[in-house]
Motif scaffolding. Structure first.
Motif, short mmCIF file in Angstrom:
data_model
loop_
_atom_site.label_atom_id
_atom_site.label_comp_id
_atom_site.label_asym_id
_atom_site.label_seq_id
_atom_site.Cartn_x
_atom_site.Cartn_y
_atom_site.Cartn_z
N LEU A 227 0.83 -1.21 0.00
CA LEU A 227 0.00 0.00 0.00
C LEU A 227 0.86 1.26 0.00
O LEU A 227 0.58 2.22 -0.73
CB LEU A 227 -0.93 -0.01 1.22
CG LEU A 227 -1.87 1.17 1.36
CD1 LEU A 227 -2.87 1.21 0.21
CD2 LEU A 227 -2.60 1.11 2.69
N ALA A 228 1.93 1.27 0.80
CA ALA A 228 2.83 2.43 0.84
C ALA A 228 3.51 2.64 -0.51
O ALA A 228 3.62 3.77 -1.00
CB ALA A 228 3.87 2.26 1.94
N LEU B 87 1.25 9.19 -5.89
CA LEU B 87 1.57 10.58 -5.58
C LEU B 87 2.61 11.12 -6.57
O LEU B 87 2.53 12.29 -6.99
CB LEU B 87 2.06 10.72 -4.14
CG LEU B 87 0.99 10.60 -3.07
CD1 LEU B 87 1.64 10.66 -1.68
CD2 LEU B 87 -0.05 11.69 -3.20
N GLY B 88 3.57 10.30 -6.95
CA GLY B 88 4.57 10.71 -7.94
C GLY B 88 3.92 10.99 -9.29
O GLY B 88 4.23 11.99 -9.95
N TYR C 41 3.73 14.59 -11.17
CA TYR C 41 4.22 14.73 -12.55
C TYR C 41 3.13 15.32 -13.44
O TYR C 41 3.39 16.25 -14.22
CB TYR C 41 4.67 13.37 -13.09
CG TYR C 41 5.05 13.43 -14.55
CD1 TYR C 41 6.30 13.90 -14.93
CD2 TYR C 41 4.15 13.05 -15.54
CE1 TYR C 41 6.65 13.98 -16.27
CE2 TYR C 41 4.48 13.12 -16.87
CZ TYR C 41 5.73 13.59 -17.23
OH TYR C 41 6.07 13.68 -18.56
N ALA C 42 1.90 14.83 -13.32
CA ALA C 42 0.81 15.34 -14.14
C ALA C 42 0.54 16.81 -13.83
O ALA C 42 0.33 17.62 -14.75
CB ALA C 42 -0.45 14.51 -13.91
N TYR C 43 0.58 17.19 -12.56
CA TYR C 43 0.35 18.58 -12.18
C TYR C 43 1.46 19.47 -12.73
O TYR C 43 1.19 20.53 -13.31
CB TYR C 43 0.27 18.69 -10.65
CG TYR C 43 0.12 20.11 -10.17
CD1 TYR C 43 -1.10 20.77 -10.29
CD2 TYR C 43 1.19 20.79 -9.60
CE1 TYR C 43 -1.25 22.08 -9.86
CE2 TYR C 43 1.05 22.09 -9.16
CZ TYR C 43 -0.17 22.74 -9.29
OH TYR C 43 -0.30 24.03 -8.86
#
Length: 159
Positions: A116-117, A124-125, A129-131
């Motif tokens: 899960l981590a 989150l990565g 990246y998309a943002y």
């Protein structure tokens, strides 16, 4: 004459509710017996006995309340009867709880949390990246629009 029986002086461990009620009944009957014996010899000793009896009854009632506070419901074997004992696990607050985890369960949960981590870090990565890609693309488009605004008057014919 000591009014404490050996049972009241030596028994200090925690009692079950059933044992506490039995002890309370034993204390009551033994105090009544002592009271009758003293009344036959000294009628004025009644207050002394009653005071001692009240103190003992208060103490035993406190033990009964403590035992009743620990009583809970738990699934037991079908052959268990009312006063029999069953092993129960309780938490620090005294509430019934499940058995501790086995080593296999601990290992499985640790692996599950690790996966899960790792997935969370990857997601989150990807979101970061998309943002960043979106913001840089908007910045570049704004820069190109500004550059075209400066260049367009030279490329278009004026009328």
């Amino acid at each position: 004459m000591s009014l404490d029986t050996p049972q009241t002086e030596t028994r200090r461990e925690q009692l079950t509710a059933h044992e506490a009620l039995q002890r309370l009944e034993h204390e009551r009957t033994s105090r009544l017996t002592q009271l009758r014996a003293i009344e036959e010899t000294r009628p004025d000793a009644e207050e002394q006995v009653m005071s001692t009896q009240k103190d003992t009854i208060r103490r035993v009632l406190a033990e009964v309340e403590a035992a009743v506070a620990r009583v809970g419901k738990a699934a037991t074997a079908s052959a268990a009867t009312a006063p029999s004992r069953s092993a129960c696990r309780v938490d620090t607050e005294g509430k019934l709880t499940d058995a501790p985890l086995t080593p296999q369960q601990v290992r499985d949960r640790a692996i599950g949390y690790a996966v899960l981590a790792a997935m969370t870090v990857a997601l989150l990565g990807a979101a970061a990246y998309a943002y960043a890609h979106h913001r840089l693309e908007r910045h570049n488009l704004a820069g190109w629009d500004a550059a075209w605004a400066r260049t367009a008057p030279r490329w278009t014919a004026s009328r």
